[in-house]
Scaffold this active site. Structure first.
Site, PDB file in Angstrom:
ATOM      1  N   ARG A 245      41.773  46.090  45.988  1.00  0.00           N
ATOM      2  CA  ARG A 245      43.194  46.047  46.340  1.00  0.00           C
ATOM      3  C   ARG A 245      44.096  46.711  45.309  1.00  0.00           C
ATOM      4  O   ARG A 245      44.943  47.529  45.632  1.00  0.00           O
ATOM      5  CB  ARG A 245      43.679  44.597  46.451  1.00  0.00           C
ATOM      6  CG  ARG A 245      43.643  44.018  47.799  1.00  0.00           C
ATOM      7  CD  ARG A 245      43.467  42.517  47.679  1.00  0.00           C
ATOM      8  NE  ARG A 245      42.139  42.279  47.147  1.00  0.00           N
ATOM      9  CZ  ARG A 245      41.065  42.150  47.906  1.00  0.00           C
ATOM     10  NH1 ARG A 245      41.170  42.168  49.183  1.00  0.00           N
ATOM     11  NH2 ARG A 245      39.869  41.993  47.371  1.00  0.00           N
ATOM     12  N   THR A 246      43.935  46.318  44.046  1.00  0.00           N
ATOM     13  CA  THR A 246      44.861  46.813  43.027  1.00  0.00           C
ATOM     14  C   THR A 246      44.703  48.328  42.901  1.00  0.00           C
ATOM     15  O   THR A 246      45.688  49.068  42.847  1.00  0.00           O
ATOM     16  CB  THR A 246      44.592  46.102  41.687  1.00  0.00           C
ATOM     17  OG1 THR A 246      44.642  44.703  41.921  1.00  0.00           O
ATOM     18  CG2 THR A 246      45.615  46.469  40.643  1.00  0.00           C
TER      19      THR A 246
ATOM     20  N   LYS B 164      28.809  58.792  25.602  1.00  0.00           N
ATOM     21  CA  LYS B 164      28.281  59.587  24.478  1.00  0.00           C
ATOM     22  C   LYS B 164      28.746  59.010  23.147  1.00  0.00           C
ATOM     23  O   LYS B 164      28.663  59.664  22.121  1.00  0.00           O
ATOM     24  CB  LYS B 164      28.780  61.031  24.583  1.00  0.00           C
ATOM     25  CG  LYS B 164      28.384  61.754  25.843  1.00  0.00           C
ATOM     26  CD  LYS B 164      28.924  63.192  25.761  1.00  0.00           C
ATOM     27  CE  LYS B 164      28.919  63.893  27.093  1.00  0.00           C
ATOM     28  NZ  LYS B 164      29.828  65.053  27.087  1.00  0.00           N
TER      29      LYS B 164
ATOM     30  N   ARG C  90      42.853  48.953  34.245  1.00  0.00           N
ATOM     31  CA  ARG C  90      42.317  47.593  34.397  1.00  0.00           C
ATOM     32  C   ARG C  90      41.094  47.510  33.512  1.00  0.00           C
ATOM     33  O   ARG C  90      40.233  48.390  33.517  1.00  0.00           O
ATOM     34  CB  ARG C  90      41.926  47.343  35.846  1.00  0.00           C
ATOM     35  CG  ARG C  90      41.004  46.158  35.985  1.00  0.00           C
ATOM     36  CD  ARG C  90      40.771  45.771  37.406  1.00  0.00           C
ATOM     37  NE  ARG C  90      41.964  45.167  37.979  1.00  0.00           N
ATOM     38  CZ  ARG C  90      41.934  44.358  39.040  1.00  0.00           C
ATOM     39  NH1 ARG C  90      40.807  44.065  39.637  1.00  0.00           N
ATOM     40  NH2 ARG C  90      43.046  43.838  39.510  1.00  0.00           N
TER      41      ARG C  90
ATOM     42  N   HIS D 127      48.089  39.818  34.407  1.00  0.00           N
ATOM     43  CA  HIS D 127      48.045  40.762  35.536  1.00  0.00           C
ATOM     44  C   HIS D 127      49.489  40.888  36.026  1.00  0.00           C
ATOM     45  O   HIS D 127      49.854  40.414  37.108  1.00  0.00           O
ATOM     46  CB  HIS D 127      47.130  40.193  36.620  1.00  0.00           C
ATOM     47  CG  HIS D 127      46.692  41.175  37.660  1.00  0.00           C
ATOM     48  ND1 HIS D 127      47.274  42.407  37.838  1.00  0.00           N
ATOM     49  CD2 HIS D 127      45.709  41.090  38.602  1.00  0.00           C
ATOM     50  CE1 HIS D 127      46.661  43.029  38.843  1.00  0.00           C
ATOM     51  NE2 HIS D 127      45.715  42.259  39.312  1.00  0.00           N
TER      52      HIS D 127
HETATM   53  C1  NCD Z   1      42.720  39.286  41.153  1.00  0.00           C
HETATM   54  C2  NCD Z   1      42.310  39.872  39.820  1.00  0.00           C
HETATM   55  O1  NCD Z   1      41.622  40.899  39.755  1.00  0.00           O
HETATM   56  O2  NCD Z   1      42.716  39.280  38.838  1.00  0.00           O
HETATM   57  N1  NCD Z   1      42.675  40.155  42.234  1.00  0.00           N
HETATM   58  C3  NCD Z   1      43.638  41.111  42.395  1.00  0.00           C
HETATM   59  O3  NCD Z   1      44.001  41.852  41.506  1.00  0.00           O
HETATM   60  N2  NCD Z   1      44.196  41.170  43.614  1.00  0.00           N
HETATM   61  C4  NCD Z   1      42.113  37.961  41.425  1.00  0.00           C
HETATM   62  C5  NCD Z   1      40.613  37.818  41.471  1.00  0.00           C
HETATM   63  O4  NCD Z   1      39.855  38.698  41.125  1.00  0.00           O
HETATM   64  O5  NCD Z   1      40.218  36.725  41.870  1.00  0.00           O
END
Ligand code: NCD
Length: 356
Positions: free
Chosen positions: A86-87, A115, A136, A169
């Site tokens: 999703r993100t 490397k 991320r 997040h």
């Molecule tokens: C969450 C995350 O990655 O922190 N998901 C997201 O970004 N929509 C929650 C999760 O992984 O449970």
């Protein structure tokens, strides 16, 4: 105030999140998006309004073409070394809405890190080719390290934290706030509401960031429902205490449902078990919403979930109008587009568009 480029890492890294937050902006807007602590009520309102504006402009072909030329001269790097559906996709969609071109690294084994290149050097490399880094990582605090590092390089590009370890997040929390703003549009907004969080609140970074953002609203009560070993961190409890926020800790969801204006469900984050000790067995029935639980809830309550879900919300709940988690995802695309537009200072251009 001292800038991020002026402070050395040793002094910076020991600051608390609220002390760090001002270093990621210029006093007016964010230069990097790293922590939920960076956003006050005025910014949350402004970003929500901009997201709605973008959503409306994008409805027509002409409006969508207009938006796509606003940042067509910019490039974004999506550096996602932790699983994401999703993100990742919602940032891709947000970049496409504004016309940014994209590059991506999702697997460090296909990059020069394999490397032996350090992550610091990899990130500096990205900044040579791109104008924005969206990242991320499973490493808590890496995004802020990258923002600091780039501010000490000859090419400071904005960094957006798209999830860092078990810690923060912020953009998920922004889309959660936008979803709450929209859900409570006819109920006087978020002020005065009772928000119940359930599930793995210790390792769920979305809850940690959202809880901080909710402190910006008046008289919001926060209730955290989790088994003792997965309860919300003491650091977040301390923030709530310091800001005089009313909150409670519980271990059974059902009794909390009747008075909840919104319920924020989360899954058990068991991918962390190996590194921080397996969570003790608990009764999942105490942290689940099914048809029976729905009947205890207010008719205009909202059920949110950052997703992915397991069985904490049964699929039969999806049809209920209180289930907003699918809309929540789409809201993520709009608020992320608003955030990127704001990082590049094109709010006025978007708001000045005539034809929507
Ligand atoms: C969450 C995350 O990655 O922190 N998901 C997201 O970004 N929509 C929650 C999760 O992984 O449970």
């Amino acid at each position: 105030m001292e800038t991020l480029s002026a402070i050395d890492w040793e002094r910076f890294q020991v600051l608390s999140p609220s002390e760090k937050a001002p270093y990621f902006g210029d006093g007016v807007r964010e230069q990097h998006v790293i922590l939920a602590q960076q956003f006050d009520r005025a910014r949350l309102d402004a970003l929500g309004a901009l997201a709605t504006r973008i959503r409306r402009v994008a409805k027509t072909h002409a409006g969508s073409d207009f938006l796509q030329q606003t940042l067509s001269h910019k490039r974004a790097m999506l550096f996602f070394t932790q699983p994401s559906t999703r993100t990742f996709l919602s940032f891709c969609a947000a970049c496409e809405i504004l016309g940014l071109k994209m590059g991506e690294v999702r697997n460090p084994s296909t990059s020069s890190e394999f490397k032996g290149e350090s992550r610091d050097d990899s990130v500096r490399t990205f900044s040579s080719y791109f104008d924005l880094i969206i990242m991320r990582s499973e490493i808590g605090g890496l995004a802020e390290r990258v923002a600091w590092l780039l501010s000490h390089s000859e090419r400071t590009v904005p960094v957006i934290n798209a999830g860092s370890g078990k810690d923060q997040h912020p953009t998920q929390a922004l889309l959660d706030i936008y979803t709450l703003q929209r859900s409570f549009e006819l109920q006087g907004g978020i002020d005065g509401k009772r928000i119940v969080f359930a599930g793995d609140l210790k390792r769920g970074r979305t809850v940690r960031s959202l809880s901080v953002l909710l402190t910006q609203y008046k008289d919001v009560e926060q209730c955290f429902v989790a088994p003792a070993d997965l309860q919300i961190g003491e650091d977040i409890q301390a923030v709530l205490q310091e800001r005089g926020i009313s909150f409670s800790l519980r271990d059974d969801l059902r009794p909390e449902l009747g008075s909840a204006d919104a319920v924020y469900m989360t899954r058990v984050q068991d991918e962390w078990d190996a590194s921080d000790g397996a969570a003790s067995a608990f009764d999942p029935a105490r942290y689940r919403i099914g048809k029976a639980e729905l009947s205890c809830m207010k008719p205009d309550a909202a059920i949110l979930h950052p997703l992915p879900r397991r069985d904490e919300i049964s699929p039969e709940v999806d049809e209920d109008e209180r289930a907003v988690y699918w809309r929540q995802m789409r809201n993520g695309m709009w608020i992320r587009a608003a955030l990127i537009a704001s990082l590049f200072g094109i709010e006025d251009e978007i708001c000045g568009y005539v034809g929507a």
